[in-house]
Design a protein around this motif. Structure first.
Motif, PDB file in Angstrom:
ATOM      1  N   PRO A   5       0.838  -1.367   0.028  1.00 13.64           N
ATOM      2  CA  PRO A   5      -0.074   0.022  -0.100  1.00 13.64           C
ATOM      3  C   PRO A   5       0.943   1.310  -0.015  1.00 13.64           C
ATOM      4  CG  PRO A   5      -0.838  -1.542   1.478  1.00 13.64           C
ATOM      5  CD  PRO A   5       0.347  -2.095   1.153  1.00 13.64           C
ATOM      6  N   VAL A   6       0.362   2.446  -0.508  1.00 15.64           N
ATOM      7  CA  VAL A   6       1.013   3.448  -0.896  1.00 15.64           C
ATOM      8  C   VAL A   6       0.435   4.574   0.273  1.00 15.64           C
ATOM      9  CG1 VAL A   6       1.913   5.460  -2.110  1.00 15.64           C
ATOM     10  CG2 VAL A   6       1.996   3.123  -3.101  1.00 15.64           C
ATOM     11  N   ILE A   7       1.142   5.029   1.052  1.00 17.35           N
ATOM     12  CA  ILE A   7       0.764   6.412   1.958  1.00 17.35           C
ATOM     13  C   ILE A   7       1.396   7.669   1.715  1.00 17.35           C
ATOM     14  CG2 ILE A   7       0.697   7.048   4.549  1.00 17.35           C
ATOM     15  CD1 ILE A   7      -0.894   4.309   3.832  1.00 17.35           C
ATOM     16  N   LEU A   8       0.657   8.589   1.633  1.00 21.94           N
ATOM     17  CA  LEU A   8       1.043  10.216   1.350  1.00 21.94           C
ATOM     18  C   LEU A   8       1.172  10.563   2.696  1.00 21.94           C
ATOM     19  CD1 LEU A   8       2.031  12.417  -0.338  1.00 21.94           C
ATOM     20  CD2 LEU A   8      -0.241  12.864  -0.946  1.00 21.94           C
ATOM     21  N   CYS A 120      -6.055   1.130   5.004  1.00 21.96           N
ATOM     22  CA  CYS A 120      -5.577   0.751   3.601  1.00 21.96           C
ATOM     23  C   CYS A 120      -6.632  -0.406   3.381  1.00 21.96           C
ATOM     24  CB  CYS A 120      -4.326  -0.053   3.608  1.00 21.96           C
ATOM     25  SG  CYS A 120      -2.942   1.350   3.649  1.00 21.96           S
ATOM     26  N   GLN A 121      -6.745  -1.384   4.453  1.00 17.39           N
ATOM     27  CA  GLN A 121      -7.732  -2.392   4.329  1.00 17.39           C
ATOM     28  C   GLN A 121      -9.316  -2.046   3.904  1.00 17.39           C
ATOM     29  OE1 GLN A 121      -8.361  -4.935   7.719  1.00 17.39           O
ATOM     30  NE2 GLN A 121      -9.361  -6.683   6.699  1.00 17.39           N
ATOM     31  N   MET A 122      -9.580  -0.900   4.506  1.00 19.68           N
ATOM     32  CA  MET A 122     -10.830  -0.273   4.073  1.00 19.68           C
ATOM     33  C   MET A 122     -10.991   0.100   2.568  1.00 19.68           C
ATOM     34  SD  MET A 122     -13.080   2.822   5.849  1.00 19.68           S
ATOM     35  CE  MET A 122     -13.310   1.772   7.369  1.00 19.68           C
ATOM     36  N   TYR A 123      -9.651   0.695   2.378  1.00 16.14           N
ATOM     37  CA  TYR A 123      -9.644   1.237   0.829  1.00 16.14           C
ATOM     38  C   TYR A 123      -9.612   0.022  -0.117  1.00 16.14           C
ATOM     39  CZ  TYR A 123      -7.092   2.922  -3.435  1.00 16.14           C
ATOM     40  OH  TYR A 123      -6.741   3.038  -4.863  1.00 16.14           O
ATOM     41  N   GLN A 124      -8.998  -1.017   0.191  1.00 17.01           N
ATOM     42  CA  GLN A 124      -9.073  -2.422  -0.546  1.00 17.01           C
ATOM     43  C   GLN A 124     -10.494  -3.006  -0.604  1.00 17.01           C
ATOM     44  OE1 GLN A 124      -6.856  -3.695  -2.340  1.00 17.01           O
ATOM     45  NE2 GLN A 124      -8.003  -5.253  -3.084  1.00 17.01           N
ATOM     46  N   LEU A 125     -11.228  -2.824   0.550  1.00 14.52           N
ATOM     47  CA  LEU A 125     -12.605  -3.552   0.600  1.00 14.52           C
ATOM     48  C   LEU A 125     -13.465  -2.490  -0.348  1.00 14.52           C
ATOM     49  CD1 LEU A 125     -12.984  -4.500   4.226  1.00 14.52           C
ATOM     50  CD2 LEU A 125     -12.721  -6.011   2.198  1.00 14.52           C
ATOM     51  N   GLN A 126     -13.361  -1.116  -0.298  1.00 12.51           N
ATOM     52  CA  GLN A 126     -14.082  -0.390  -1.109  1.00 12.51           C
ATOM     53  C   GLN A 126     -13.960  -0.552  -2.432  1.00 12.51           C
ATOM     54  OE1 GLN A 126     -16.599   1.956  -0.031  1.00 12.51           O
ATOM     55  NE2 GLN A 126     -17.023   2.053  -2.073  1.00 12.51           N
TER      56      GLN A 126
END
Length: 494
Positions: A5-8, A120-126
């Motif tokens: 995952p990429v974090i800004l 990041c998990q929420m992003y993936q699920l979305q």
């Protein structure tokens, strides 16, 4: 390898950015920006899963930046990092920027890592949810297309011109009549012996009507107890009788807007006839165990191998129900009455059987086809179909020969030759006298086969109705029971 995952991280303090990068780079790919403008530039060229932004920065605040990000890139999870706990900032961040979490300084590394993992998990699920929604939309379109294609194939396969018949077949007049009545919401009774193709005509009536895009449902009414038949046709409520473990929608409701085909209608009991008549009169059904009545809009096509007029006379079938069902009657002939159709039907059944069994052959031998045309087919079209499939399975050569046919069909040719010899027995006198006597026998046999329906007999013999009547008068062959003949002639007037 799976991409990390990429974090800004956005913070105007260089040391804070360095600390965040050291803490996060073991699990994430970290992008760093020291201003809102730099952050927006990075977002234009990178896909990120989460944005961790300081609140107090020169120029745009963290909430202002994330509000803009929300409008342009709504997918990444947005988090605020701040040493201040101003409630107004928190409320504005939640409402305007859609902040997932407000993290206060000083933060604990393990706690921060856990928060970002969840983000990041929420992003993936979305993302997966969005993909599934897209696939569902595509599947819905594909399913709709498949349904339309299947419906089009059904409509094409049940066109009346697809019914296999010869140019001189008695089915021609029946198909013409069916084509004329199909578009109109009128009840049709299809009569004829078992295996004659009554359901085929019922489907043809439906798929050539204005209801062709609506359901076509079938119920065989023969040998079914009244309670079970009522449940199937009208539906039932859970617990209305033993075994009713759930609510059931009846076929009348399922066919709403379309056509319901009631096969073997002559088998229903007098008690059930009353129930069915009420539904047809009121166009309402009441499920077993319920008081509520439900409106239904269906076209009725019924069939029977009984003579319902005789059943009415005998008191076994209600006259009012008969007239509700038989606004128009289509009377199908036996296969024995249409021998000219046997070759077309046999070839059609053979083509289907070869596909089903993956067994190609060239076709029928001339002797086999002749024997099938001479056979009387008590089981009608269904028996012919079964015979073709049976012969194909038994065949070892290129052609389906007469020796493969059922014994009853093989014996037909021998019986026919004997009958032809017997037909000439007892003919005496001159050639003219013998020809006239033979003509009388042919006329008598043809009329008997068509139950003295002169129109059909004339058509088979290639005569006009007037020509046939002239020959009958010449030979004094008017039927002994004129009243009976008149009744039958009126019933079959074409």
């Amino acid at each position: 390898m799976t991409a990390r995952p990429v974090i800004l991280c956005v913070d105007d303090e260089v040391r804070s950015l360095q600390t965040l990068e050291r803490t996060l780079d073991e699990e994430f790919d970290v992008l760093c920006a020291s201003s809102a403008e730099e952050a927006l530039t990075l977002l234009e060229s990178n896909v990120v899963q989460a944005i961790l932004c300081d609140q107090r920065m020169p120029g745009k605040t963290g909430v202002e930046l994330l509000t803009e990000v929300r409008e342009r890139w709504p997918e990444p999870a947005r988090l605020i990092l701040s040493g201040y706990t101003d409630s107004d900032d928190i409320i504005r961040g939640l409402n305007d920027a859609g902040i997932l979490q407000y993290i206060t300084k000083p933060w604990h590394p393990d706690n921060l890592l856990m928060i970002l993992r969840n983000a990041c998990q929420m992003y993936q699920l979305q993302s997966e949810n969005d993909q599934l929604n897209l696939e569902m939309k595509l599947s819905e379109v594909q399913a709709s297309t498949r349904v339309k294609q299947k419906r089009a194939r059904l409509q094409q396969s049940f066109q009346l011109d697809q019914i296999k018949r010869a140019e001189s077949s008695p089915l021609n007049d029946i198909c013409e009549q069916a084509a004329q009545i199909a578009p109109y919401d009128i009840s049709v009774l299809v009569t004829g012996p078992s295996g004659a193709g009554k359901e085929l005509f019922a489907r043809a009536l439906h798929y050539n009507s204005l209801r062709k895009d609506k359901p076509f449902v079938v119920e065989n009414c023969g040998a079914m107890p009244d309670e079970l038949l009522a449940s199937e046709l009208f539906g039932h409520k859970k617990g209305s009788f033993t075994g009713a473990i759930s609510d059931h929608i009846g076929l009348f409701e399922q066919a709403d807007g379309g056509t319901i085909f009631l096969d073997e209608i002559g088998e229903i009991t007098p008690a059930f006839q009353v129930k069915l008549l009420r539904v047809l009169q009121e166009r309402e059904v009441r499920r077993l165990g319920e008081h509520q009545r439900r409106r239904v809009d269906v076209r009725i096509v019924a069939s029977t191998n009984r003579d319902l007029r005789e059943e009415v006379k005998a008191g076994r079938f209600r006259q009012d129900l008969y007239y509700r069902l038989a606004e128009v009657t289509l009377e199908l002939p036996t296969l024995a009455q249409r021998p000219m159709d046997v070759p077309l039907l046999a070839e059609n059944f053979l083509a289907h059987a070869m596909r089903d069994f993956d067994k190609p052959v060239t076709g029928f031998s001339a002797e086999a086809m002749a024997a099938m045309q001479q056979y009387h087919w008590p089981g009608n079209v269904r028996e012919l179909q079964n015979e073709v499939r049976r012969v194909l399975v038994l065949a070892k050569g290129e052609y389906l020969t007469a020796d493969l046919l059922s014994p009853a069909i093989q014996q037909t040719e021998t019986r026919t030759e004997t009958q032809e010899i017997d037909l000439l027995d007892g003919l005496d006198g001159s050639l003219k006298e013998r020809v006239e006597a033979l003509e009388q026998r042919i006329l008598k046999a043809t009329l008997a086969r068509h139950h003295w329906n002169k129109s059909r007999a004339a058509k088979e013999l290639g005569l006009s109705r007037v020509g046939l009547r002239s020959k009958l008068e010449r030979y004094g062959m008017e039927r002994a029971d004129p009243a009976s003949e008149s009744t039958q002639t009126n019933e079959h007037t074409e």
